[in-house]
Design a protein around this motif. Sequence first.
Motif, PDB file in Angstrom:
ATOM      1  N   LYS A 110       4.319  -9.291 -31.007  1.00  0.00           N
ATOM      2  CA  LYS A 110       3.149  -8.717 -31.681  1.00  0.00           C
ATOM      3  C   LYS A 110       3.517  -7.491 -32.521  1.00  0.00           C
ATOM      4  O   LYS A 110       2.878  -6.447 -32.465  1.00  0.00           O
ATOM      5  CB  LYS A 110       2.077  -8.340 -30.661  1.00  0.00           C
ATOM      6  CG  LYS A 110       1.565  -9.529 -29.864  1.00  0.00           C
ATOM      7  CD  LYS A 110       0.497  -9.117 -28.870  1.00  0.00           C
ATOM      8  CE  LYS A 110       0.004 -10.332 -28.079  1.00  0.00           C
ATOM      9  NZ  LYS A 110      -1.033  -9.954 -27.088  1.00  0.00           N
ATOM     10  N   ARG A 125       6.826  -6.107 -41.525  1.00  0.00           N
ATOM     11  CA  ARG A 125       6.246  -6.907 -42.614  1.00  0.00           C
ATOM     12  C   ARG A 125       7.242  -7.024 -43.767  1.00  0.00           C
ATOM     13  O   ARG A 125       7.354  -8.081 -44.397  1.00  0.00           O
ATOM     14  CB  ARG A 125       4.946  -6.270 -43.101  1.00  0.00           C
ATOM     15  CG  ARG A 125       3.766  -6.443 -42.160  1.00  0.00           C
ATOM     16  CD  ARG A 125       2.442  -6.293 -42.904  1.00  0.00           C
ATOM     17  NE  ARG A 125       2.392  -5.039 -43.645  1.00  0.00           N
ATOM     18  CZ  ARG A 125       1.935  -3.896 -43.153  1.00  0.00           C
ATOM     19  NH1 ARG A 125       1.525  -3.833 -41.900  1.00  0.00           N
ATOM     20  NH2 ARG A 125       1.906  -2.809 -43.895  1.00  0.00           N
ATOM     21  N   ALA A 159       4.063  -7.878 -35.954  1.00  0.00           N
ATOM     22  CA  ALA A 159       3.910  -8.265 -37.358  1.00  0.00           C
ATOM     23  C   ALA A 159       3.098  -7.269 -38.178  1.00  0.00           C
ATOM     24  O   ALA A 159       3.096  -7.336 -39.400  1.00  0.00           O
ATOM     25  CB  ALA A 159       3.262  -9.645 -37.450  1.00  0.00           C
ATOM     26  N   ARG A 204       6.059 -12.516 -33.774  1.00  0.00           N
ATOM     27  CA  ARG A 204       4.737 -12.880 -33.268  1.00  0.00           C
ATOM     28  C   ARG A 204       4.676 -12.777 -31.748  1.00  0.00           C
ATOM     29  O   ARG A 204       3.663 -12.363 -31.180  1.00  0.00           O
ATOM     30  CB  ARG A 204       4.384 -14.298 -33.716  1.00  0.00           C
ATOM     31  CG  ARG A 204       4.012 -14.378 -35.191  1.00  0.00           C
ATOM     32  CD  ARG A 204       3.540 -15.767 -35.554  1.00  0.00           C
ATOM     33  NE  ARG A 204       3.052 -15.824 -36.928  1.00  0.00           N
ATOM     34  CZ  ARG A 204       2.598 -16.925 -37.514  1.00  0.00           C
ATOM     35  NH1 ARG A 204       2.584 -18.065 -36.824  1.00  0.00           N
ATOM     36  NH2 ARG A 204       2.176 -16.894 -38.752  1.00  0.00           N
ATOM     37  N   ARG A 205       5.759 -13.150 -31.104  1.00  0.00           N
ATOM     38  CA  ARG A 205       5.801 -13.087 -29.644  1.00  0.00           C
ATOM     39  C   ARG A 205       5.674 -11.649 -29.163  1.00  0.00           C
ATOM     40  O   ARG A 205       5.014 -11.366 -28.169  1.00  0.00           O
ATOM     41  CB  ARG A 205       7.101 -13.702 -29.150  1.00  0.00           C
ATOM     42  CG  ARG A 205       7.214 -13.796 -27.629  1.00  0.00           C
ATOM     43  CD  ARG A 205       8.557 -14.368 -27.254  1.00  0.00           C
ATOM     44  NE  ARG A 205       8.737 -15.692 -27.844  1.00  0.00           N
ATOM     45  CZ  ARG A 205       9.928 -16.255 -28.068  1.00  0.00           C
ATOM     46  NH1 ARG A 205      11.026 -15.594 -27.769  1.00  0.00           N
ATOM     47  NH2 ARG A 205      10.000 -17.455 -28.597  1.00  0.00           N
ATOM     48  N   VAL A 218      10.213 -15.072 -37.395  1.00  0.00           N
ATOM     49  CA  VAL A 218       8.750 -15.138 -37.325  1.00  0.00           C
ATOM     50  C   VAL A 218       8.281 -15.303 -35.882  1.00  0.00           C
ATOM     51  O   VAL A 218       7.356 -14.613 -35.423  1.00  0.00           O
ATOM     52  CB  VAL A 218       8.226 -16.289 -38.209  1.00  0.00           C
ATOM     53  CG1 VAL A 218       6.730 -16.490 -37.995  1.00  0.00           C
ATOM     54  CG2 VAL A 218       8.519 -16.022 -39.680  1.00  0.00           C
TER      55      VAL A 218
END
Length: 319
Positions: free
Chosen positions: A202, A210, A204, A199-200, A195
């Motif tokens: 970007k 997903r 997602a 997120r780091r 996760v």
Amino acid sequence: MDCLNGTLLSQLLPPVLISETLLGVLGNGLALWFFCFYLKPWRSSSVLLFNLALADFLLIVALPFRACYYLYGMNWKFGDTFCKINLFMLAMNRTGSIMFLMAIAVDRYVRVVHPHHRVNSLSVYKATCCAAGLWLVAISMTAHPVAMMRNNTSHCESFMVKTEFSFSLKWHRSVFVLSFWLPLTVILYCTVQIVVHLRRRKLAQDAKIRKALVFVTVVVVIFIICYLPSDVTQLLIWINVSEGCSGLLDLTTAFYITITLTYLNSMLNPIIYYLSSPSFEKIYRRTIKRVKSIKNQVADAAEAGDKARETGSESISQI
């Protein structure tokens, strides 16, 4: 049996175990069929998923005998040797299932967070050797039920509430507890790292990413739902064992109820197979379409037969 509400367990557990057996055989039998005859080419991750399905299927095979045991009022009818084999099958395949769930989480972590690591190019042969190693570890950790002495031959249980020292029982409890908390730590670490990494960077919003997030989340949720309740109750029993049976009756009864949730894992793992690869998803959808097609053909044939009978009845009435 001491420290157990045998009447409640004999009423509650048989239908649960029978349901888990039927659904587990259906889900994992279908998964093994897919792996053996339809999933091509295999990858290292396919080897891990196949062994997870195998562990679940072997565990499910042992459940009908547990259902019979509770149906007969916790009276084992199949002899001392087969009791030990049955307890060994339950313990080994529970531990094996946990280990392969952990290995699958680690595999997905390496693929997402370290995509260029050489582990990702592991051959099927080497992955099979790793799976064999996990099986050997699971067997060595859970072989002790075969050597456990049974004072009451009418009962077939590996968890006894005793206040005196028993190395076999303490080892059995230690393996039961540690084989959950250690893999849980590894699975949670892998999930958090995936996760954070996504997120780091970007990523997602990407569809494949997903799906990877959904996959690891499902692994964590299934793992916690199935294994956490029984491990917590076993820890509480271990902590309060000095209170004797009078203070442990509710806890031990709760443990035997919650341990049936560990078998629920074998019913839920097919969700992991479905999410694991597009080919498995395609095969699953194709099978569903075939089943629906067969149902439609049967319904059409039945409808044609009804019309033929109606026509015949009208002809007879006209005569």
